[in-house]
Design a protein around this motif. Structure first.
Motif, PDB file in Angstrom:
ATOM      1  N   ARG A   1     127.990  60.113  90.050  1.00  0.00           N
ATOM      2  CA  ARG A   1     128.110  60.314  88.989  1.00  0.00           C
ATOM      3  C   ARG A   1     129.899  61.374  89.398  1.00  0.00           C
ATOM      4  O   ARG A   1     129.912  61.634  88.111  1.00  0.00           O
ATOM      5  N   ALA A   2     129.645  61.834  90.165  1.00  0.00           N
ATOM      6  CA  ALA A   2     131.224  62.849  89.960  1.00  0.00           C
ATOM      7  C   ALA A   2     132.348  62.132  89.801  1.00  0.00           C
ATOM      8  O   ALA A   2     133.001  62.345  89.446  1.00  0.00           O
ATOM      9  N   ILE A   3     132.410  60.644  90.760  1.00  0.00           N
ATOM     10  CA  ILE A   3     132.939  60.534  90.421  1.00  0.00           C
ATOM     11  C   ILE A   3     133.863  59.958  89.322  1.00  0.00           C
ATOM     12  O   ILE A   3     134.493  59.442  88.620  1.00  0.00           O
ATOM     13  N   ALA A   4     132.253  59.601  88.409  1.00  0.00           N
ATOM     14  CA  ALA A   4     132.713  58.783  87.045  1.00  0.00           C
ATOM     15  C   ALA A   4     132.879  59.532  86.058  1.00  0.00           C
ATOM     16  O   ALA A   4     133.493  58.995  85.458  1.00  0.00           O
ATOM     17  N   ASP A   5     132.329  60.943  86.291  1.00  0.00           N
ATOM     18  CA  ASP A   5     132.625  61.527  85.244  1.00  0.00           C
ATOM     19  C   ASP A   5     133.956  62.099  85.878  1.00  0.00           C
ATOM     20  O   ASP A   5     134.568  62.636  84.351  1.00  0.00           O
ATOM     21  N   LEU A   6     134.666  62.410  86.808  1.00  0.00           N
ATOM     22  CA  LEU A   6     136.391  62.476  86.541  1.00  0.00           C
ATOM     23  C   LEU A   6     136.820  61.502  86.505  1.00  0.00           C
ATOM     24  O   LEU A   6     137.436  62.240  85.864  1.00  0.00           O
ATOM     25  N   ALA A   7     136.641  60.475  86.752  1.00  0.00           N
ATOM     26  CA  ALA A   7     137.366  59.577  85.827  1.00  0.00           C
ATOM     27  C   ALA A   7     137.454  59.391  83.984  1.00  0.00           C
ATOM     28  O   ALA A   7     138.286  59.860  83.380  1.00  0.00           O
ATOM     29  N   ALA A   8     136.275  60.086  83.818  1.00  0.00           N
ATOM     30  CA  ALA A   8     136.127  59.517  82.181  1.00  0.00           C
ATOM     31  C   ALA A   8     136.861  61.501  81.836  1.00  0.00           C
ATOM     32  O   ALA A   8     137.454  61.002  80.699  1.00  0.00           O
ATOM     33  N   ASN A   9     136.964  62.650  82.437  1.00  0.00           N
ATOM     34  CA  ASN A   9     137.879  63.884  82.033  1.00  0.00           C
ATOM     35  C   ASN A   9     138.872  63.621  82.093  1.00  0.00           C
ATOM     36  O   ASN A   9     139.619  64.331  81.572  1.00  0.00           O
ATOM     37  N   LEU A  10     139.687  62.340  83.201  1.00  0.00           N
ATOM     38  CA  LEU A  10     140.687  61.817  83.465  1.00  0.00           C
ATOM     39  C   LEU A  10     141.316  60.987  82.524  1.00  0.00           C
ATOM     40  O   LEU A  10     142.502  60.918  81.907  1.00  0.00           O
TER      41      LEU A  10
ATOM     42  N   ARG B   1     122.046  48.352  89.385  1.00  0.00           N
ATOM     43  CA  ARG B   1     121.806  49.753  88.256  1.00  0.00           C
ATOM     44  C   ARG B   1     122.592  51.089  88.821  1.00  0.00           C
ATOM     45  O   ARG B   1     121.940  51.805  87.920  1.00  0.00           O
ATOM     46  N   ALA B   2     121.932  50.899  89.987  1.00  0.00           N
ATOM     47  CA  ALA B   2     122.649  52.678  90.279  1.00  0.00           C
ATOM     48  C   ALA B   2     124.088  52.664  89.565  1.00  0.00           C
ATOM     49  O   ALA B   2     124.312  53.638  89.012  1.00  0.00           O
ATOM     50  N   VAL B   3     124.604  51.635  89.528  1.00  0.00           N
ATOM     51  CA  VAL B   3     126.494  51.941  89.252  1.00  0.00           C
ATOM     52  C   VAL B   3     126.330  51.990  87.706  1.00  0.00           C
ATOM     53  O   VAL B   3     127.177  53.251  87.197  1.00  0.00           O
ATOM     54  N   GLN B   4     125.455  51.605  87.238  1.00  0.00           N
ATOM     55  CA  GLN B   4     125.703  51.001  85.716  1.00  0.00           C
ATOM     56  C   GLN B   4     124.392  52.364  85.179  1.00  0.00           C
ATOM     57  O   GLN B   4     124.975  53.121  84.118  1.00  0.00           O
ATOM     58  N   ALA B   5     123.675  53.168  85.852  1.00  0.00           N
ATOM     59  CA  ALA B   5     123.317  54.015  85.778  1.00  0.00           C
ATOM     60  C   ALA B   5     124.216  55.065  85.686  1.00  0.00           C
ATOM     61  O   ALA B   5     123.784  56.418  85.169  1.00  0.00           O
ATOM     62  N   ALA B   6     124.730  55.328  86.965  1.00  0.00           N
ATOM     63  CA  ALA B   6     125.905  56.632  86.897  1.00  0.00           C
ATOM     64  C   ALA B   6     127.385  56.475  85.516  1.00  0.00           C
ATOM     65  O   ALA B   6     128.071  57.337  85.643  1.00  0.00           O
ATOM     66  N   GLY B   7     126.155  54.987  84.955  1.00  0.00           N
ATOM     67  CA  GLY B   7     127.595  55.554  84.104  1.00  0.00           C
ATOM     68  C   GLY B   7     129.340  54.593  83.900  1.00  0.00           C
ATOM     69  O   GLY B   7     130.376  55.531  83.293  1.00  0.00           O
ATOM     70  N   ILE B   8     128.932  53.764  85.279  1.00  0.00           N
ATOM     71  CA  ILE B   8     130.434  52.872  84.821  1.00  0.00           C
ATOM     72  C   ILE B   8     130.465  51.976  84.568  1.00  0.00           C
ATOM     73  O   ILE B   8     129.467  50.921  84.886  1.00  0.00           O
ATOM     74  N   ARG B   9     131.385  51.833  84.298  1.00  0.00           N
ATOM     75  CA  ARG B   9     132.220  50.322  83.227  1.00  0.00           C
ATOM     76  C   ARG B   9     132.268  48.722  83.634  1.00  0.00           C
ATOM     77  O   ARG B   9     131.484  48.090  83.917  1.00  0.00           O
ATOM     78  N   TYR B  10     133.006  49.186  84.775  1.00  0.00           N
ATOM     79  CA  TYR B  10     133.674  47.860  85.995  1.00  0.00           C
ATOM     80  C   TYR B  10     132.752  47.642  86.678  1.00  0.00           C
ATOM     81  O   TYR B  10     133.064  48.411  87.799  1.00  0.00           O
ATOM     82  N   VAL B  11     132.789  46.563  87.335  1.00  0.00           N
ATOM     83  CA  VAL B  11     132.106  46.126  88.155  1.00  0.00           C
ATOM     84  C   VAL B  11     132.826  45.168  89.342  1.00  0.00           C
ATOM     85  O   VAL B  11     132.725  44.012  88.946  1.00  0.00           O
ATOM     86  N   GLN B  12     132.817  45.279  90.624  1.00  0.00           N
ATOM     87  CA  GLN B  12     133.438  44.072  90.699  1.00  0.00           C
ATOM     88  C   GLN B  12     132.625  44.117  92.683  1.00  0.00           C
ATOM     89  O   GLN B  12     132.471  44.972  92.915  1.00  0.00           O
ATOM     90  N   GLY B  13     132.756  42.684  92.559  1.00  0.00           N
ATOM     91  CA  GLY B  13     131.965  42.900  93.980  1.00  0.00           C
ATOM     92  C   GLY B  13     131.215  41.456  94.109  1.00  0.00           C
ATOM     93  O   GLY B  13     131.229  40.692  93.525  1.00  0.00           O
TER      94      GLY B  13
END
Ligand code: C2E
Ligand code: MG
Ligand code: MG
Ligand code: MG
Length: 285
Positions: free
Chosen positions: A218-227, A243-255
């Motif tokens: 969540r902190a990394i996602a927020d940093l990205a949003a703030n930048l 699900r965890a990634v989605q809950a943190a508000g992250i838009r893009y995934v790879q894997g």
């Protein structure tokens, strides 16, 4: 090795170092004597947009099928090529192949391509990249160049200059493996940046109800949003991680959850399966 009879620590170090040198020497020597234009190839891993619910890009990943060594791990042959000076030539070969595939994709599907630290400080390599993009006919806006924080630190000013050229051309810049190396918040806003790729280590084993892991992403996602940059989570393998990634508000995934690296032909099939066909085919039908 002279220190071989010494204390345990020294012995282990020497043996490892020697093995590594032999490995490097062997790979390096083979790279030099190989027809790289023929033996190197690229595979493509899907990048999924959770908002649009579709694949919106692919990352090109290098593969080397050596006549004498067989398939060599990319991390190993790229490190060898970086040390021996072959990497610039290799970047050119790989980028040309990746671009050739990407021009056949629908226009809203992007290509991500990894640059080496050596490319970033080489004006010749940057000029070569610019030339290859122009020749390919791919709109520069569809190309995302992935760099790492560590590679920015070789020579920050020069690397920043290189990114300036690529940014001015219209390409996007992604910060790869974010959080796994030396993340310096003092530098992150001092070069053109469009996307942060959160390292796989933050995602692996993540469960939706796990407070610490969840807070970190969540902190990394927020940093990205703030930048004001996009955030992509790497290495999503399971439904729980997704699900965890989605809950943190992250838009893009790879894997692996969305797909392993695949051939260019498989990319075309995969895009067709989600209803995306290349513009030429649409016009013909
Ligand atoms: P990277 O750029 O961070 O690429 C992601 C790596 O993670 C790839 O490994 C990919 O196959 C792997 N991966 C993706 N999803 C998953 C997952 O869900 N689980 C697991 N366990 N792994 C996953 P690969 O292809 O072995 O590449 C390793 C590294 O080698 C890359 O890391 C990149 O740093 C470098 N590399 C690959 N291709 C190129 C290239 O064309 N040029 C340069 N300079 N470096 C490259
Ligand atoms: Mg990458
Ligand atoms: Mg990565
Ligand atoms: Mg990685």
């Amino acid at each position: 090795c002279v220190k071989r009879g010494g204390r345990g620590g020294v012995l282990i170090f020497s043996a490892c170092h020697e093995a590594e040198m032999n490995d490097f020497g062997r790979i390096d020597q083979t790279l030099r004597s190989s027809d790289l234009a023929r033996e190197l190839s690229v595979v493509f891993q899907p990048q999924y947009d959770l908002m649009r619910q579709k694949i919106v890009g692919f990352e090109a990943l290098a593969r080397w099928s050596s006549e004498t060594l067989g398939n060599v791990n990319p991390a190993r042959f790229i490190a060898a090529a970086e040390r021996s000076g072959l990497i610039e030539q290799m970047t050119g070969i790989l980028l040309q192949k990746a671009l050739a595939a990407a021009v056949t994709w629908p226009e809203d599907v992007k290509l991500s391509f990894n640059l080496s630290a050596v490319d970033l400080v080489s004006p010749r390599s940057i000029a070569n990249i610019v030339g290859l993009v122009q020749e390919s006919g791919l709109a520069p806006e569809r190309l995302i160049l992935e760099i790492t924080e560590t590679s920015m630190m070789t020579d920050f000013e020069r690397a920043r200059g290189s990114l300036g050229i690529l940014d001015a051309m219209g390409c996007q810049i992604a910060l790869d493996d974010f959080g796994s190396g030396y993340s310096s918040f003092a530098y992150i806003h001092r070069f053109p940046l469009h996307r942060i790729k959160m390292d796989r280590c933050f995602v692996t084993g993540l469960k939706e109800d796990e407070a610490v892991g969840r807070n970190i992403i969540r902190a990394i996602a927020d940093l990205a949003a703030n930048l004001g940059v996009a955030c992509l989570a790497e290495g999503v393998e399971t439904e729980a991680e997704l699900r965890a990634v989605q809950a943190a508000g992250i838009r893009y995934v790879q894997g692996y959850y969305y797909g392993r690296p695949m051939t260019a032909d498989d990319v075309t099939d995969r895009l067709a399966a989600q209803g995306d066909t290349p513009p030429q085919e649409e016009a013909a039908s």
